[in-house]
Design an enzyme around this catalytic site. Structure first.
Site, PDB file in Angstrom:
ATOM      1  N   GLN A 145      -3.275   2.689  15.263  1.00 37.29           N
ATOM      2  CA  GLN A 145      -2.260   3.196  14.334  1.00 37.29           C
ATOM      3  C   GLN A 145      -1.393   4.272  14.970  1.00 37.29           C
ATOM      4  O   GLN A 145      -0.165   4.252  14.853  1.00 37.29           O
ATOM      5  CB  GLN A 145      -2.959   3.761  13.090  1.00 37.29           C
ATOM      6  CG  GLN A 145      -2.007   4.200  11.979  1.00 37.29           C
ATOM      7  CD  GLN A 145      -2.768   4.728  10.756  1.00 37.29           C
ATOM      8  OE1 GLN A 145      -3.992   4.685  10.691  1.00 37.29           O
ATOM      9  NE2 GLN A 145      -2.033   5.238   9.788  1.00 37.29           N
ATOM     10  N   ARG A 186      -7.567   3.845  13.838  1.00 41.08           N
ATOM     11  CA  ARG A 186      -6.716   5.025  14.028  1.00 41.08           C
ATOM     12  C   ARG A 186      -6.054   5.077  15.399  1.00 41.08           C
ATOM     13  O   ARG A 186      -4.932   5.571  15.519  1.00 41.08           O
ATOM     14  CB  ARG A 186      -7.529   6.300  13.800  1.00 41.08           C
ATOM     15  CG  ARG A 186      -8.140   6.417  12.410  1.00 41.08           C
ATOM     16  CD  ARG A 186      -7.089   6.384  11.320  1.00 41.08           C
ATOM     17  NE  ARG A 186      -7.678   6.614   9.996  1.00 41.08           N
ATOM     18  CZ  ARG A 186      -7.020   6.416   8.867  1.00 41.08           C
ATOM     19  NH1 ARG A 186      -5.773   5.961   8.880  1.00 41.08           N
ATOM     20  NH2 ARG A 186      -7.607   6.643   7.720  1.00 41.08           N
ATOM     21  N   HIS A 244      -3.844  13.886   0.828  1.00 43.34           N
ATOM     22  CA  HIS A 244      -4.060  13.044   2.013  1.00 43.34           C
ATOM     23  C   HIS A 244      -2.868  13.161   2.964  1.00 43.34           C
ATOM     24  O   HIS A 244      -3.049  13.353   4.173  1.00 43.34           O
ATOM     25  CB  HIS A 244      -4.249  11.588   1.581  1.00 43.34           C
ATOM     26  CG  HIS A 244      -4.301  10.602   2.717  1.00 43.34           C
ATOM     27  ND1 HIS A 244      -5.330  10.580   3.647  1.00 43.34           N
ATOM     28  CD2 HIS A 244      -3.442   9.616   3.080  1.00 43.34           C
ATOM     29  CE1 HIS A 244      -5.094   9.612   4.524  1.00 43.34           C
ATOM     30  NE2 HIS A 244      -3.960   9.016   4.214  1.00 43.34           N
ATOM     31  N   GLU A 273      -9.376   3.935  -1.770  1.00 43.09           N
ATOM     32  CA  GLU A 273      -8.160   3.719  -2.551  1.00 43.09           C
ATOM     33  C   GLU A 273      -8.493   2.986  -3.858  1.00 43.09           C
ATOM     34  O   GLU A 273      -9.576   2.439  -4.019  1.00 43.09           O
ATOM     35  CB  GLU A 273      -7.152   2.864  -1.764  1.00 43.09           C
ATOM     36  CG  GLU A 273      -6.784   3.470  -0.411  1.00 43.09           C
ATOM     37  CD  GLU A 273      -5.506   2.903   0.179  1.00 43.09           C
ATOM     38  OE1 GLU A 273      -4.716   2.291  -0.577  1.00 43.09           O
ATOM     39  OE2 GLU A 273      -5.294   3.071   1.397  1.00 43.09           O
ATOM     40  N   GLU A 302      -9.747  12.444   7.983  1.00 40.62           N
ATOM     41  CA  GLU A 302      -9.671  13.773   7.370  1.00 40.62           C
ATOM     42  C   GLU A 302     -11.021  14.491   7.415  1.00 40.62           C
ATOM     43  O   GLU A 302     -11.088  15.672   7.732  1.00 40.62           O
ATOM     44  CB  GLU A 302      -9.254  13.641   5.899  1.00 40.62           C
ATOM     45  CG  GLU A 302      -7.818  13.228   5.679  1.00 40.62           C
ATOM     46  CD  GLU A 302      -7.558  12.991   4.196  1.00 40.62           C
ATOM     47  OE1 GLU A 302      -7.419  13.947   3.442  1.00 40.62           O
ATOM     48  OE2 GLU A 302      -7.516  11.809   3.797  1.00 40.62           O
ATOM     49  N   ASP A 320       0.845  -1.194   0.000  1.00 42.75           N
ATOM     50  CA  ASP A 320       0.000   0.000   0.000  1.00 42.75           C
ATOM     51  C   ASP A 320       0.880   1.244   0.000  1.00 42.75           C
ATOM     52  O   ASP A 320       1.775   1.375   0.827  1.00 42.75           O
ATOM     53  CB  ASP A 320      -0.913  -0.013   1.229  1.00 42.75           C
ATOM     54  CG  ASP A 320      -2.048   0.987   1.093  1.00 42.75           C
ATOM     55  OD1 ASP A 320      -2.334   1.431  -0.033  1.00 42.75           O
ATOM     56  OD2 ASP A 320      -2.659   1.323   2.133  1.00 42.75           O
ATOM     57  N   ASP A 379      -8.995   0.308   2.508  1.00 46.09           N
ATOM     58  CA  ASP A 379      -7.965  -0.052   3.491  1.00 46.09           C
ATOM     59  C   ASP A 379      -8.482   0.326   4.881  1.00 46.09           C
ATOM     60  O   ASP A 379      -8.203   1.404   5.400  1.00 46.09           O
ATOM     61  CB  ASP A 379      -6.671   0.718   3.156  1.00 46.09           C
ATOM     62  CG  ASP A 379      -5.574   0.481   4.185  1.00 46.09           C
ATOM     63  OD1 ASP A 379      -5.606  -0.556   4.864  1.00 46.09           O
ATOM     64  OD2 ASP A 379      -4.682   1.351   4.292  1.00 46.09           O
ATOM     65  N   LYS A 413      -3.824  -2.015  10.350  1.00 43.78           N
ATOM     66  CA  LYS A 413      -4.242  -2.144   8.952  1.00 43.78           C
ATOM     67  C   LYS A 413      -4.452  -3.598   8.524  1.00 43.78           C
ATOM     68  O   LYS A 413      -5.176  -3.857   7.568  1.00 43.78           O
ATOM     69  CB  LYS A 413      -3.147  -1.563   8.039  1.00 43.78           C
ATOM     70  CG  LYS A 413      -2.792  -0.119   8.307  1.00 43.78           C
ATOM     71  CD  LYS A 413      -3.756   0.807   7.612  1.00 43.78           C
ATOM     72  CE  LYS A 413      -3.234   2.235   7.603  1.00 43.78           C
ATOM     73  NZ  LYS A 413      -4.112   3.125   6.841  1.00 43.78           N
ATOM     74  N   THR A 435      -8.716  -5.838   4.370  1.00 44.40           N
ATOM     75  CA  THR A 435      -8.693  -4.924   3.234  1.00 44.40           C
ATOM     76  C   THR A 435      -9.731  -5.457   2.253  1.00 44.40           C
ATOM     77  O   THR A 435      -9.704  -6.633   1.898  1.00 44.40           O
ATOM     78  CB  THR A 435      -7.309  -4.909   2.550  1.00 44.40           C
ATOM     79  OG1 THR A 435      -6.315  -4.562   3.521  1.00 44.40           O
ATOM     80  CG2 THR A 435      -7.271  -3.920   1.400  1.00 44.40           C
ATOM     81  N   GLU A 438     -10.482   3.754   4.174  1.00 41.22           N
ATOM     82  CA  GLU A 438      -9.663   4.587   3.294  1.00 41.22           C
ATOM     83  C   GLU A 438     -10.054   4.282   1.851  1.00 41.22           C
ATOM     84  O   GLU A 438     -10.036   3.119   1.422  1.00 41.22           O
ATOM     85  CB  GLU A 438      -8.161   4.330   3.514  1.00 41.22           C
ATOM     86  CG  GLU A 438      -7.679   4.885   4.858  1.00 41.22           C
ATOM     87  CD  GLU A 438      -6.166   4.855   5.035  1.00 41.22           C
ATOM     88  OE1 GLU A 438      -5.489   4.076   4.319  1.00 41.22           O
ATOM     89  OE2 GLU A 438      -5.658   5.611   5.888  1.00 41.22           O
TER      90      GLU A 438
END
Ligand code: CA
Length: 448
Positions: free
Chosen positions: A263, A260, A157, A224, A397, A150, A256, A276, A280, A222
């Site tokens: 992370q 948080r 971002h 992607e 975000e 990834d 993904d 993560k 996925t 996420e």
């Protein structure tokens, strides 16, 4: 129809010289649902996937709301004339062998499938027995994915997230020189529709002295795009920019999922790990590079003052058409919304063309140390965000790390995902003079 006349009609002779008759917007299929305005899978698309057909897996091609069972069709002689390798690859029940063959086999196969499905070509009676309704099929992962990488290719971002964690220094100085990525986990890649369990892990509240172990309290998605490696490269043999796109089979949507709180506690100094690797999700249909040809655009225009890519990542053709114009959307449907019969609510809309690095640059960089890519390896763009607030590709975000919650039509609010929430990614390409093509959907419900 030769490519030239198509290019002349669209008024863009030079940039479109790589188009062929399969992109002709006048083409239609005898599968009526493929011709409806707004259909994701018209005859100009022809994405590949794998579905459960009886007791075994079969390779299929999406056409309208139907699947062409390419495996059984090939066994019955529909691909006659294409040569043994292509026919064998189509009956393999997984796409790795087809991915390994390369463009010299992909192009004639696409042409042949187009002929079989084209209105007026006379093949309807022969092909119809090999069609099944998409709604009745169970889609499977399209390839055996040996490795998954990834990237972090959206500068928007990277800047938005960097600003949340390092307000004075959002973008690290290496970003504009080296494509950032990490090795993800292939075993937990699941296909659209698979429920995702809320992971447990360590997290540490800033005010607490020690971390705790438990279910994540800040589960995120996420947005992607994933791309599958075609022919691989031998160990020790980097892929130069000029050849990079020959090694890309096609694209899918990819979520993904990210925890948080886990992370932010674990990511230093080696990057994401358990935040993560629990899941996925990918969309089941792989849209080929051939189908995307009409939607190629110049690579992202680097702002004045940004460095040029180093020579091994710099190629004129890539600057001219290394980008792909794919509109990407995220929707959410909470359990309450679904029970109330409400439509999913759109959270964002962005575009793949906003990536700072092109797919060719990502692939070339990946192999630049001699690392060998293998057919069916999955590479992903990283969260696709754009310059405006509505183009933010994750909740981190969109809600500014939970500071600005989102209100759903039911009155519920979301900082991060709750149990029962369904996340739906959609992607499509549109351009004047060409037929719209889509990626279908990438769906996942947070179990619980
Ligand atoms: Ca990511």
């Amino acid at each position: 129809m030769p490519a030239g006349s198509l290019a002349v009609r669209s008024g863009h002779l030079e940039p479109f010289s790589f188009l062929d008759s399969s992109h002709d917007p006048q083409l239609s299929s005898w599968v009526e649902s493929a011709n409806r305005p707004g259909a994701d899978f018209p005859i100009q698309n022809l994405p590949f996937g794998v579905f459960r057909g009886g007791p075994s897996c079969a390779t299929g091609v999406a056409i309208g709301d139907r699947i062409l069972d390419l495996g059984r069709g090939a066994q019955a002689g529909l691909l006659e004339g294409l040569g043994a390798p292509a026919i064998a690859a189509c009956t393999a029940g997984v796409l790795n062998p087809l991915m390994a063959l390369g463009r010299k086999h992909w192009a004639p196969l696409r042409k042949r499938i187009g002929e079989l499905l084209r209105a007026g070509s006379g093949y309807q009676a022969a092909v119809e027995p090999f069609l099944l309704p998409m709604a009745e099929a169970v889609m499977l992962p399209p390839a055996i994915i040996g490795d998954y990488t990834d990237f972090y290719a959206s500068v928007h971002h990277a800047t938005n997230v960097g600003r949340l964690f390092r307000p004075g220094n959002p973008l690290l100085p290496n970003y504009k020189y080296v494509p950032i990525g990490y090795h993800g986990r292939a075993s937990s890649i699941v296909v659209s529709g698979t429920p995702v369990d809320r992971p447990s892990g360590q997290s540490k509240d800033p005010a607490a002295e020690a971390p705790v172990f438990g279910p994540t309290r800040s589960l995120d998605y996420e947005l992607e795009v994933g791309f599958f490696a075609g022919p691989g490269n031998a160990l020790g043999q980097p892929i130069p920019m000029a050849e990079a796109e020959q090694h890309i089979f096609g694209l899918c949507l990819l979520n993904d999922w990210s925890a948080r709180d886990m992370q932010s506690w674990e990511y230093q100094p080696l990057g994401p790990f358990l935040a993560k690797s629990f899941a996925t999700t990918i969309s089941p249909w792989i849209v080929t590079m051939e189908a995307l040809a009409p939607f190629r655009v110049p690579a992202f225009q680097r702002p004045d003052g940004d460095p040029e890519p180093l020579p091994y990542l710099n190629a004129a053709e890539d600057r001219e058409r290394g980008g792909i114009d794919v509109t990407l959307e995220v929707y959410i449907a909470s359990r309450q919304m679904r029970e109330a019969g409400l439509q999913p609510m759109r959270l964002s809309r962005g575009n793949l063309r906003n990536l700072y690095w092109t797919l060719a640059q990502l692939l070339t960089h990946h192999s630049s140390n001699g690392c060998n890519l293998q057919s069916g390896d999955l590479l992903a763009s990283g969260t696709v965000s754009g310059p405006s607030p509505e183009e933010r590709g994750c909740l981190l975000e969109l809600t500014q790390r939970g500071a600005e919650p989102i209100r759903l039509p039911t009155g519920e609010v979301r900082k991060f995902l709750e149990d029962g929430d369904e996340v739906i990614l959609r992607g499509y390409c549109e351009r004047d003079g060409f037929t719209r093509i889509g990626f279908g959907e990438c769906r996942g419900v947070v179990a619980g």
